[in-house]
Design an enzyme around this catalytic site. Structure first.
Site, PDB file in Angstrom:
ATOM      1  N   SER A 163       9.294  -8.470  65.100  1.00 43.80           N
ATOM      2  CA  SER A 163       8.413  -8.897  66.319  1.00 43.80           C
ATOM      3  C   SER A 163       8.295  -7.592  66.365  1.00 43.80           C
ATOM      4  CB  SER A 163       9.604  -9.284  67.663  1.00 43.80           C
ATOM      5  OG  SER A 163       9.312  -8.353  68.933  1.00 43.80           O
ATOM      6  N   TYR A 189      17.281  -4.981  70.820  1.00 42.87           N
ATOM      7  CA  TYR A 189      16.506  -5.980  70.478  1.00 42.87           C
ATOM      8  C   TYR A 189      15.734  -5.373  69.403  1.00 42.87           C
ATOM      9  CZ  TYR A 189      13.343  -9.568  70.144  1.00 42.87           C
ATOM     10  OH  TYR A 189      12.062 -10.365  69.475  1.00 42.87           O
TER      11      TYR A 189
END
Length: 316
Positions: A163, A189
């Site tokens: 990501s 994350y």
């Protein structure tokens, strides 16, 4: 298409291409694929495109009933009956071990698609931070457990989904599980997604002799279940910062391209976005790959740390 080792790889496709478009004309008959998280979002469209091209696709999902419904839907749209569903919970190392033990025969494409994002401070029974445990360690255990099946295949490919969030955080090796300071879900994350890029680099280095390549893929911003922990304000800020949200079919395109495109034969350890190899990230840009996610020393260290964590949990 440019594919030499010193130049950025480009293809005829872009951010608006769909998974069906990038796989058009490619025959995957006889090739087997596993797609994790294939019961929602871009996982569905990744599995659909691979099945439509003739691959034998296993939907690796937490919810078997949901997986069965998706398999029926894919059969209805592609005509393919080479679909199977198997339970896999990446946050549960016992589930990963069961999936690996049940797998038989070669594996040509492993699409590490499943993931969680911006979860509250949650931990697995081993004490691992949930995002790192799911996004990296679960897929790491899956890939290493299936290594022989990948090696037994003809030119196997691993696709590790990352990501743009990896830009936020490199590896914090002295506190991977956020035990020594305040928990920050965004940084956790980001670390987990840096880890998926480093995994692709090290897997390609270690397994090239087995004919296995691994590449990292940023699918782009897609409104799926992955964003369920984001507030509307956070989504609005993402749009304001330059994000253009893709459809699930567009979001799956880069994964499918990296898994199947003939021009990527033998290419590993790269980072792709919008169906092309990404440029190095530059301050002010909304994309690209961070230098901390391209560090081969960190990649090798992460591999050993991951092995050690699994061993300490009795899974090594």
């Amino acid at each position: 298409m440019t594919t030499d080792s010193t130049r950025r790889i480009t293809t005829p496709f872009d951010a608006e291409s769909s998974a069906a478009e990038v796989v058009a004309g490619i025959d995957l008959t006889g090739r087997r694929a596993v797609v994790t998280g294939a019961s929602s979002g871009i996982g569905i469209e990744t599995a659909r495109a691979l099945a439509g091209a003739g691959a034998d696709v296993t939907l690796a999902v937490r919810d078997i009933d949901a997986g069965e419904r998706i398999a029926q839907d894919i059969t209805g749209t592609t005509g393919s009956r080479h679909l199977s569903v198997a339970r896999l919970d990446l946050a549960d190392q016992g589930s990963v071990a069961e999936f690996v033990a049940a797998w038989d025969g070669p594996l040509h494409m492993l699409i590490n698609n499943a993931g969680v994002m911006y979860t509250p401070e949650l931990r697995t029974p081993e004490g691992w931070e949930l995002q790192f445990a799911t996004n990296h360690l679960g897929h790491f255990a899956l890939a290493t457990g299936l290594h022989q099946s990948l090696a037994d295949a003809d030119r196997a490919r691993i696709v590790a989904l990352t990501s743009v969030g990896h830009l936020r955080q490199g590896m914090t090796f002295d506190d991977i599980n956020f035990r020594n300071g305040p928990f920050d879900t965004v940084l956790a994350y980001g670390q987990s997604k840096t880890a998926t890029v480093l995994f692709a680099i090290e897997a390609s280095r270690r397994w090239a002799g087995d004919g296995i390549t691994a590449n990292a893929v940023h699918p782009g911003a897609v409104l799926t279940n992955l964003t369920r922990h984001m507030s509307q304000d956070e989504l609005d800020k993402a749009v304001a910062s330059g994000y253009t949200f893709k459809t699930p079919q567009q979001g799956a395109a880069t994964s499918v391209l990296v898994a199947t495109w003939p021009g990527l034969e033998g290419v590993g350890g790269r980072y792709f976005e919008d169906c092309n190899e990404a440029r190095p990230h530059r301050e002010g840009d909304s994309g690209g790959v961070a230098a901390h996610a391209q560090d081969p020393v960190a990649a090798e260290r992460l591999w050993q740390v991951s092995l050690d964590m699994l061993a300490a949990a009795g899974r090594g």
